[in-house]
Scaffold this active site. Structure first.
Site, PDB file in Angstrom:
ATOM      1  N   ARG A 112      68.061  32.064  37.796  1.00  0.00           N
ATOM      2  CA  ARG A 112      67.808  32.034  39.228  1.00  0.00           C
ATOM      3  C   ARG A 112      68.171  33.349  39.857  1.00  0.00           C
ATOM      4  O   ARG A 112      69.142  33.996  39.480  1.00  0.00           O
ATOM      5  CB  ARG A 112      68.629  30.916  39.881  1.00  0.00           C
ATOM      6  CG  ARG A 112      68.175  29.538  39.439  1.00  0.00           C
ATOM      7  CD  ARG A 112      68.893  28.466  40.209  1.00  0.00           C
ATOM      8  NE  ARG A 112      70.296  28.791  40.316  1.00  0.00           N
ATOM      9  CZ  ARG A 112      71.027  28.542  41.392  1.00  0.00           C
ATOM     10  NH1 ARG A 112      70.489  27.970  42.423  1.00  0.00           N
ATOM     11  NH2 ARG A 112      72.294  28.859  41.407  1.00  0.00           N
ATOM     12  N   SER A 181      76.531  33.059  31.763  1.00  0.00           N
ATOM     13  CA  SER A 181      77.380  32.015  31.178  1.00  0.00           C
ATOM     14  C   SER A 181      77.242  31.932  29.659  1.00  0.00           C
ATOM     15  O   SER A 181      76.752  30.936  29.107  1.00  0.00           O
ATOM     16  CB  SER A 181      77.094  30.682  31.856  1.00  0.00           C
ATOM     17  OG  SER A 181      77.334  30.810  33.233  1.00  0.00           O
ATOM     18  N   ASP A 234      79.921  30.912  35.286  1.00  0.00           N
ATOM     19  CA  ASP A 234      79.562  29.985  36.366  1.00  0.00           C
ATOM     20  C   ASP A 234      80.763  29.346  37.075  1.00  0.00           C
ATOM     21  O   ASP A 234      80.731  29.122  38.282  1.00  0.00           O
ATOM     22  CB  ASP A 234      78.580  28.912  35.870  1.00  0.00           C
ATOM     23  CG  ASP A 234      79.024  28.265  34.564  1.00  0.00           C
ATOM     24  OD1 ASP A 234      80.138  28.576  34.089  1.00  0.00           O
ATOM     25  OD2 ASP A 234      78.258  27.449  34.022  1.00  0.00           O
TER      26      ASP A 234
HETATM   27 MG    MG Z   1      75.104  25.007  35.962  1.00  0.00          MG
END
Ligand code: MG
Ligand code: ADP
Length: 511
Positions: A112, A181, A234
């Site tokens: 994103r 992540s 994250d």
């Molecule tokens: Mg997530």
């Protein structure tokens, strides 16, 4: 002929009577057998339930073990299954941030890109755009340059779409928070070396490289006036967003596909890095708590099998009992066992032996089925597992298995959270250091906020309720009102952008 007929007739009558006796006998036998099989299934359930039991005394042992392991992981490299990774994040956003910042969230098959606008004074975050895209599969195993060029191109398209009003200030680069992540050895707040790829990625020439540098170079190749201001995972993003909105936020937990947590630690307590210079006296520590282990964890034979058949045995033990990736497969293993020991799920072929066929949203749907005849349970058993119509009592059994698995998961996650509070001296018990007097008086208990994200908590109501209840159970009624769990929707990406603001030249630096 007549007599023959008679004889035959009698013979037939007799024959029928015998047959009926046999039928009746079989039915009685069947009933006895089926009762015996049902008892067997109930026993499997009872044993499983017992193995998963999490009375509050047991949860308190898990709390203590978590706090002790945190200490050990901070004391020395490799001192615990908890890696307790340094993030170099010493300043969390405090709401005074202003300007336009970008976030990039790469943590799996989707990534994103987003842009936030901050107006200072803890203003609501204006979020002019979010774009979600899948990573084309061939790029997950290609070269570093190709992957980062693709990401840079997406960022460029995103920036170009913005139009006026978002032109970077002259001579000033647009600042990007990069949520990455995967396992990284952080070298500064804005740089870190990739230790290994996970989740289907395998790009050999990225391993051992600074991933921020990889992205910065790709941005430069495209002539995009943007650079990585912070590189985080994250959970750190979730903590940053939480702290932006509420300064009492000191820890963050994610319970989604996987699970992890981070929290704000005093620099003095990070013993493995003595002399760590921090301006604020604190640093966010990424616990990697999915790998937590303790003999106090209630483990069953199903957990042991799940672990040994996984690609990473002896790894991520806590995660395998808690997160969305695994809950369904524990349920599947219990039902499979029941179907092997009895015919309550029918005798024909089913999909019960297919690993990971039961995803956690299906578990939630069955668990939360409130129709009187458990229609949703029947539908999922039929459509997903190809188990034909089963009686109501068997459907109830399935719901019970889901309940046991989810309840244990939620309560263990709760114990983990209280373990963090304990390590921070915020559980009202006075910390784990013996003899330390933190004035057991509850009136001194500070308000403590834990930011939380991930679909298990946000979308699975019973999971959330079990977790909240367990925290209240463990802490007791005097302390629990001081502890608040706050959902940070989209924390991982938004938090990165907000943290980039906190670390930008115009950002503020008070915790
Ligand atoms: Mg997530
Ligand atoms: P991620 O962890 O991948 O960043 P999420 O926080 O959305 O993303 O979590 C996704 C995980 O949550 C998946 O394992 C999915 O199966 C599970 N999940 C999604 N919705 C639900 C739900 N309603 N109930 C239970 N589990 C869910």
């Amino acid at each position: 002929m007549g007599s023959m007929g008679k004889v035959l007739g009698v013979g037939l009558v007799v024959g029928c009577a015998v047959a009926m006796c046999v039928v009746a006998g079989t039915m009685v036998g069947k009933r006895v057998k089926s009762r015996r099989r049902w008892r067997k299934v109930v026993k499997i359930l009872e044993e499983f339930e017992e193995g998963c039991a999490t009375p509050v005394e047991k949860l308190r042992q898990v709390v203590d073990a978590m706090a002790v392991e945190m200490h050990a992981g901070l004391a020395s490299e490799g001192g615990s299954k908890l890696k307790m990774l340094l993030t170099f994040v010493q300043n969390l956003p405090n709401g005074s941030e202003r300007g336009v910042y970008y976030g990039l969230d790469l943590g799996g098959t989707n990534f994103r890109v987003l842009r936030v606008q901050l107006g200072g004074q803890r203003s609501a975050i204006l979020e002019p755009g979010v774009e979600r895209q899948p990573i084309p599969e061939h790029l997950m195993t290609s070269t570093s340059e190709e992957l980062f060029d693709f990401i840079a191109a997406s960022l460029q398209k995103f920036v170009e779409k913005e139009g006026n009003g978002s032109v970077a200030l002259e001579g000033k680069l647009r600042e990007l928070g990069f949520t990455f992540s995967f396992p990284v050895k952080q070298t500064s707040v804005s740089s870190g070396i990739l230790i290994k790829w996970t989740k289907g990625f395998s790009i050999h020439d990225t391993v051992g490289k600074d991933v921020s540098e990889c992205l910065n170079q790709a941005l430069e190749r495209r002539g995009l006036d943007m650079r990585v201001a912070v590189l985080i995972n994250d959970t750190v993003g979730t903590l940053a967003l939480g702290h932006y909105h509420d300064e009492d936020t000191v820890a963050a937990v994610i319970i989604g596909t996987g699970t992890n947590a981070c929290y704000l630690e005093r620099s003095d307590d990070i013993i493995k890095c003595q002399g760590l210079l921090t301006t604020s006296g604190a640093m966010v520590v990424n616990m990697e708590w999915g790998n937590f282990w303790s003999s106090h964890l209630p483990r069953t034979s199903y957990d042991i099998e799940l672990d040994s058949e996984s690609p990473n045995p002896n790894d991520q033990g806590f995660e395998k009992m808690i997160s969305g990736m695994y809950l369904g497969d524990i349920v599947r293993r219990v039902i499979l066992k029941m179907s092997q020991e009895s015919d309550v799920f029918g005798l024909s072929f089913s999909k019960l032996s297919t690993p990971f066929i039961l995803r956690s949203p299906l578990i939630a749907a069955m668990h939360e089925d409130d129709s009187p005849d458990l229609r949703e349970v029947a539908r999922i058993l039929g459509e997903i597992l190809e188990i034909g119509d089963v009686p109501l009592k068997v459907r109830k059994l399935v719901v019970k298995v889901c309940d046991v698995v989810t309840r244990r998961a939620a309560r263990l996650a709760a114990a983990g959270i209280v373990g963090i509070l304990k390590k921070m001296g915020r559980d009202g018990s006075g910390g784990i250091a013996s003899g330390e007097v933190r004035g057991g008086s509850h009136s001194k208990m500070r308000r403590t906020v834990v930011a939380i994200e991930g679909a298990l908590y946000t979308s699975y109501t019973l999971f959330r309720e079990y977790l909240n209840d367990a925290i209240a159970d463990i802490l007791g009624e005097d302390i629990s009102p001081h502890v608040v769990l706050k959902v940070m929707e989209d924390g991982s990406g938004m938090g990165a952008a907000v943290l980039a603001a906190a670390y930008s030249s115009s950002g503020q630096d008070t915790l």
